[in-house]
Design an enzyme around this catalytic site. Structure first.
Site, short mmCIF file in Angstrom:
data_model
loop_
_atom_site.label_atom_id
_atom_site.label_comp_id
_atom_site.label_asym_id
_atom_site.label_seq_id
_atom_site.Cartn_x
_atom_site.Cartn_y
_atom_site.Cartn_z
N ARG A 168 1.40 9.13 4.89
CA ARG A 168 0.49 9.13 3.72
C ARG A 168 0.12 10.55 3.30
O ARG A 168 -1.00 10.84 2.91
CB ARG A 168 -0.81 8.35 4.03
N SER A 240 -4.89 -0.32 0.90
CA SER A 240 -5.63 0.16 2.08
C SER A 240 -6.59 1.27 1.65
O SER A 240 -6.18 2.22 0.97
CB SER A 240 -4.68 0.75 3.12
N GLU A 336 -7.86 6.88 2.01
CA GLU A 336 -6.50 7.03 1.50
C GLU A 336 -6.45 7.33 -0.01
O GLU A 336 -5.73 8.24 -0.43
CB GLU A 336 -5.67 5.78 1.83
P1 FAD Z 1 -2.08 6.75 -9.35
O1 FAD Z 1 -3.14 5.94 -8.71
O2 FAD Z 1 -1.99 6.73 -10.82
O3 FAD Z 1 -2.19 8.26 -8.83
C1 FAD Z 1 -2.34 8.56 -7.47
C2 FAD Z 1 -2.35 10.08 -7.28
O4 FAD Z 1 -1.08 10.62 -7.64
C3 FAD Z 1 -3.33 10.80 -8.19
O5 FAD Z 1 -3.80 11.94 -7.51
C4 FAD Z 1 -2.49 11.22 -9.38
O6 FAD Z 1 -3.01 12.32 -10.08
C5 FAD Z 1 -1.18 11.55 -8.71
N1 FAD Z 1 -0.01 11.33 -9.56
C6 FAD Z 1 0.38 10.16 -10.12
N2 FAD Z 1 1.54 10.31 -10.76
C7 FAD Z 1 1.90 11.62 -10.63
C8 FAD Z 1 3.00 12.40 -11.09
N3 FAD Z 1 4.00 11.88 -11.81
N4 FAD Z 1 3.03 13.73 -10.78
C9 FAD Z 1 2.04 14.28 -10.04
N5 FAD Z 1 0.97 13.58 -9.58
C10 FAD Z 1 0.91 12.27 -9.87
N6 FAD Z 1 0.57 2.45 -0.78
C11 FAD Z 1 1.46 2.54 0.24
O7 FAD Z 1 1.89 3.63 0.61
N7 FAD Z 1 1.91 1.41 0.88
C12 FAD Z 1 1.50 0.17 0.52
O8 FAD Z 1 1.92 -0.81 1.12
C13 FAD Z 1 0.57 0.05 -0.55
N8 FAD Z 1 0.10 -1.16 -0.94
C14 FAD Z 1 -0.80 -1.26 -1.95
C15 FAD Z 1 -1.26 -2.52 -2.32
C16 FAD Z 1 -2.17 -2.68 -3.36
C17 FAD Z 1 -2.64 -4.07 -3.75
C18 FAD Z 1 -2.63 -1.53 -4.05
C19 FAD Z 1 -3.59 -1.68 -5.20
C20 FAD Z 1 -2.19 -0.26 -3.68
C21 FAD Z 1 -1.28 -0.10 -2.63
N9 FAD Z 1 -0.80 1.15 -2.21
C22 FAD Z 1 0.12 1.24 -1.19
C23 FAD Z 1 -1.30 2.39 -2.87
C24 FAD Z 1 -0.53 2.74 -4.18
O9 FAD Z 1 0.20 1.64 -4.65
C25 FAD Z 1 0.42 3.92 -4.00
O10 FAD Z 1 -0.29 5.05 -3.54
C26 FAD Z 1 1.14 4.28 -5.29
O11 FAD Z 1 2.16 5.24 -5.04
C27 FAD Z 1 0.21 4.84 -6.36
O12 FAD Z 1 0.94 4.91 -7.57
P2 FAD Z 1 0.20 5.05 -8.96
O13 FAD Z 1 1.23 5.31 -10.00
O14 FAD Z 1 -0.68 3.87 -9.20
O15 FAD Z 1 -0.66 6.37 -8.71
N1 EPU Z 2 -5.79 -6.36 11.39
C1 EPU Z 2 -6.94 -6.94 11.87
N2 EPU Z 2 -7.95 -7.22 10.99
C2 EPU Z 2 -7.84 -6.97 9.67
C3 EPU Z 2 -6.67 -6.36 9.18
C4 EPU Z 2 -5.65 -6.07 10.05
O1 EPU Z 2 -7.07 -7.18 13.06
O2 EPU Z 2 -8.78 -7.28 8.95
C5 EPU Z 2 -4.67 -6.12 12.31
C6 EPU Z 2 -3.50 -7.06 11.99
O3 EPU Z 2 -3.64 -8.29 12.61
C7 EPU Z 2 -2.31 -6.28 12.50
C8 EPU Z 2 -2.73 -4.82 12.31
O4 EPU Z 2 -4.15 -4.82 12.12
O5 EPU Z 2 -2.11 -6.51 13.86
C9 EPU Z 2 -2.04 -4.16 11.12
O6 EPU Z 2 -2.32 -4.92 9.94
P1 EPU Z 2 -1.26 -4.99 8.72
O7 EPU Z 2 0.08 -5.39 9.23
O8 EPU Z 2 -1.88 -5.85 7.67
O9 EPU Z 2 -1.11 -3.52 8.22
P2 EPU Z 2 -2.16 -2.33 8.04
O10 EPU Z 2 -1.99 -1.38 9.17
O11 EPU Z 2 -3.51 -2.87 7.80
C10 EPU Z 2 -0.49 -0.79 6.79
C11 EPU Z 2 -0.49 0.07 5.57
C12 EPU Z 2 -0.24 -0.77 4.33
C13 EPU Z 2 1.14 -1.42 4.48
C14 EPU Z 2 1.15 -2.28 5.74
C15 EPU Z 2 2.54 -2.81 6.02
C16 EPU Z 2 -1.90 1.99 5.97
C17 EPU Z 2 -3.20 2.64 5.74
N3 EPU Z 2 -1.76 0.77 5.45
O12 EPU Z 2 -1.59 -1.69 6.69
O13 EPU Z 2 -0.23 0.08 3.20
O14 EPU Z 2 1.44 -2.22 3.36
O15 EPU Z 2 0.76 -1.49 6.88
O16 EPU Z 2 3.35 -1.77 6.47
O17 EPU Z 2 -1.02 2.57 6.62
C18 EPU Z 2 -1.64 1.04 1.52
O18 EPU Z 2 -1.34 2.14 1.99
O19 EPU Z 2 -2.37 0.91 0.51
C19 EPU Z 2 -1.13 -0.17 2.16
C20 EPU Z 2 -1.45 -1.40 1.75
#
Ligand code: FAD
Ligand code: EPU
Length: 340
Positions: A168, A240, A336
């Site tokens: 991240r 997250s 994050e």
């Molecule tokens: P924005 O929110 O628009 O911007 C984020 C940051 O990047 C800001 O600082 C912005 O200024 C900068 N930025 C954006 N575009 C550019 C560009 N072209 N050039 C320079 N800077 C830029 N993240 C994960 O890693 N794994 C996950 O599994 C994950 N699951 C998610 C689930 C949900 C339901 C949600 C809502 C979010 C999740 N995220 C996850 C976080 C998010 O999706 C990612 O961080 C994604 O890359 C953000 O993209 P965005 O275009 O929305 O960025």
């Molecule tokens: N868990 C709990 N309680 C909760 C939530 C999770 O006990 O309320 C336990 C789950 O049971 C599991 C462990 O925590 O054993 C991990 O949970 P999960 O698999 O849901 O993943 P996470 O660690 O919570 C991370 C990333 C996610 C990504 C998933 C899958 C970060 C900060 N988050 O979540 O990324 O999608 O793994 O790889 O690393 C994001 O960055 O926005 C994001 C959604």
């Protein structure tokens, strides 16, 4: 045709951030061509303003109206730029939707990004925090990117090493923070594709399938994500809210002695990653709320908008959670999303 700068003022950002926080941008430009960036730097009034680049708004928390210029990423395009015996080199513009891009690569028969299916947001934001899910991070498939530097108006090509990717994290959160725009990203997608099924949930769901295809893995991961994470169209959130904290082997051992159910994952450097969702749940926060900011009942790592939430209320909830987790476990949770 001369390049246009369709600038707007006092634009509502409510629908442009997935948390659904109400805020406005004093100046706003939907960026559709790279030469618009050159033009901007020639206008002294705009060149001096603070800038916020906005992709899908899925990783930002708006804490106030933005007094400067919001650059909303609208750069589009995706193509196969090259191939060799190992990889397909595929490029997408920064304003492309991430999941649509992943789906398109799978339709072309190029595996490699399937574990990153359904992550919201844009291609250009994906390198900022080195998006990751289900055992794969962007860095594992990254080749290079083009970055526009505000100060010089130059476009630089950055390699994997230049980007300093970590969990991240990247150089765009440190040395190059707020200094430019990621214009496009090129990925190296392996011709000798291997499924990545290391993550427990994915392995379990596909246990009965002998040789899952990239498309099957994508479909499975989409289903897992939909069962756990709130859909931002229905309930505002930024995924997250905290990173999973990294602790030393000694600290993990001490915690395990007190909490045998502690969830942790060993890291290549000898440290352990703790499941922050578990820590928050144990601290009693799962499903609770503070004002209009809530902790999602199915995933404690996700904070949600219960209706009309402000950035300040989200921050207050995050700080209460951090304080309780620190008090109970002695572990500091880092946020994050990017606070604006
Ligand atoms: P924005 O929110 O628009 O911007 C984020 C940051 O990047 C800001 O600082 C912005 O200024 C900068 N930025 C954006 N575009 C550019 C560009 N072209 N050039 C320079 N800077 C830029 N993240 C994960 O890693 N794994 C996950 O599994 C994950 N699951 C998610 C689930 C949900 C339901 C949600 C809502 C979010 C999740 N995220 C996850 C976080 C998010 O999706 C990612 O961080 C994604 O890359 C953000 O993209 P965005 O275009 O929305 O960025
Ligand atoms: N868990 C709990 N309680 C909760 C939530 C999770 O006990 O309320 C336990 C789950 O049971 C599991 C462990 O925590 O054993 C991990 O949970 P999960 O698999 O849901 O993943 P996470 O660690 O919570 C991370 C990333 C996610 C990504 C998933 C899958 C970060 C900060 N988050 O979540 O990324 O999608 O793994 O790889 O690393 C994001 O960055 O926005 C994001 C959604």
């Amino acid at each position: 045709m001369p390049t246009q700068l369709p600038l707007q003022t006092d634009v509502a950002l409510d629908l442009l951030n997935t948390f659904g926080i109400a805020a406005t941008a004093r100046h706003f430009l939907h960026l559709t061509a790279i030469d618009q960036l050159q033009l901007l730097s020639e206008l002294p009034m705009l060149a001096s303003l603070p800038r916020l680049i906005l992709g899908g708004g899925s990783n930002v928390i708006l804490t106030r109206d933005f007094p400067g210029l919001v650059l909303h990423m609208g750069l589009r395009g995706r193509e196969l730029v090259d191939e060799d015996e190992h990889d397909f080199y595929v490029r997408a513009a920064g304003g492309e939707n991430w999941h649509e891009f992943v789906s398109w690569t799978l339709q072309q028969g190029w595996g490699g990004l399937e574990n990153l299916s359904l992550i919201p947001g844009s291609v250009g934001a994906a390198p900022i925090q080195n998006i990751g899910a289900y055992g794969v991070e962007l860095k594992d498939r990254f080749h290079s990117l083009h970055w526009f530097e505000f100060a010089t108006g130059k476009v630089h090509s950055l390699t994997l090493a230049d980007c300093q990717f970590a969990y991240r994290d990247s150089v765009f959160k440190h040395g190059l923070r707020d200094l430019g725009v990621i214009l496009d990203v090129t990925f190296a997608l392996p011709k000798h594709w291997q499924p990545q099924l290391g993550y427990g949930d994915v392995a379990q769901s596909l246990a009965s399938v002998t040789q899952p295809t990239a498309q099957q893995i994508s479909t499975t991961i989409c289903a897992i994500r939909q069962s756990k994470l709130p859909d931002p169209h229905i309930i505002g959130n930024a995924g997250s809210f905290f990173k999973n904290p990294l602790v030393s082997a000694e600290q993990r051992q001490a915690l395990l002695a007190r909490y045998p159910a502690l969830i942790s994952y060993s890291q290549p450097d000898g440290r352990y990653k703790l499941a922050a969702g578990w820590l928050i749940e144990q601290a009693g926060w799962k499903g609770r709320a503070l004002g209009n900011a809530g902790v999602y009942a199915r995933q404690a790592l996700v904070l949600v908008n219960l209706g009309g939430v402000t950035g300040a209320a989200v921050l207050a909830l995050a700080q209460s959670i951090q304080a309780d987790v620190m008090q109970q476990f002695g572990v500091q949770l880092e946020t994050e999303p990017v606070f604006v």
